[in-house]
Design an enzyme around this catalytic site. Structure first.
Site, PDB file in Angstrom:
ATOM      1  CG  ASP A  69     -15.550 -49.915 -21.951  1.00 35.44           C
ATOM      2  OD1 ASP A  69     -16.613 -50.611 -21.485  1.00 35.44           O
ATOM      3  OD2 ASP A  69     -14.476 -50.755 -21.991  1.00 35.44           O
TER       4      ASP A  69
ATOM      5  CG  ASP B 113     -14.507 -52.957 -16.446  1.00 34.35           C
ATOM      6  OD1 ASP B 113     -13.602 -52.800 -15.230  1.00 34.35           O
ATOM      7  OD2 ASP B 113     -15.326 -53.086 -16.110  1.00 34.35           O
TER       8      ASP B 113
ATOM      9  CG  ASP C  58     -11.624 -52.952 -23.988  1.00 36.09           C
ATOM     10  OD1 ASP C  58     -11.006 -53.743 -23.155  1.00 36.09           O
ATOM     11  OD2 ASP C  58     -12.704 -52.516 -23.345  1.00 36.09           O
TER      12      ASP C  58
END
Length: 203
Positions: free
Chosen positions: A14, A16, A168
């Site tokens: 990922d 961001d 995250d």
């Protein structure tokens, strides 16, 4: 902390919050883009929805789709203007470099827009570390649907079961599971509190 990469052919990251500490900037830019429409977005509300695509996020705020398109354009441009301020999460970047040394394929699979993600990768010097970059425009459904991860695996030429995802957000971890991929929840290493500690798959 070392990650056991044996048994995997590719790593998918990922963007961001995983590769870069971008969420404060993303929130500030969104708040600015929404201001002229009379919509406010609190950090606490935003932080609970990390990993949600832009259109889905705006829909939850009650922003009509025709207005949302304009908001996303302004939001994206504001982020791009400040891309040079982004800071990387060094532990995660070390895992990317370790994978490269091990000869594993590497991809970014992000629910963000292509221009924003690519500007961030370029500004942080990360672009050269990845073989493939897949962003929200490339798929019908964003996370928690598995589409982004499955497309990244396809473009890497690696079966989903041989891919390891780094995420995250709960939505991203759910997407990885739906894609049949193992996943590492990076929040303990990037200083972000878990959104739901009961759902933290770790390879």
């Amino acid at each position: 902390m070392p990650i056991d990469l044996s048994g995997y052919e590719a790593l998918i990251f990922d963007f961001d919050g995983t590769l870069v500490d971008s969420q404060p900037l993303n929130h500030r830019a969104l708040a600015t883009a929404l201001r002229k429409h009379g919509v406010t977005v609190a950090w606490e509300w935003y932080a609970r929805r990390l990993g949600t695509s832009g259109l889905d996020l705006l829909a939850q705020l009650g922003v009509p789709r025709e207005v949302a398109v304009d908001v996303i354009d302004v939001w994206s441009e504001l982020i791009i203007q400040e891309a040079a301020t982004l800071r990387t999460h060094q532990t995660v970047v070390r895992w990317v470099k370790e994978a490269r040394r091990a000869g594993l394929r590497r991809a970014v699979a992000s629910g963000g827009g292509g221009p924003v993600v690519r500007a961030g990768l370029a500004a942080t010097g990360l672009a050269s570390l990845f073989d493939v970059v897949v962003t929200r425009e490339a798929v019908e459904k964003g996370k928690p649907a598995p589409d982004l991860f499955l497309l990244a695996a396809h473009r890497l030429g690696v079966s989903p079961g041989r891919c390891l995802v780094f995420e995250d957000a709960d939505e991203g971890l759910e997407a990885a599971r739906a894609a049949g991929m193992d996943a590492v929840d990076v929040r303990p290493w990037v200083g972000a509190p878990p959104q739901n500690t009961a759902q933290r798959p770790v390879a």
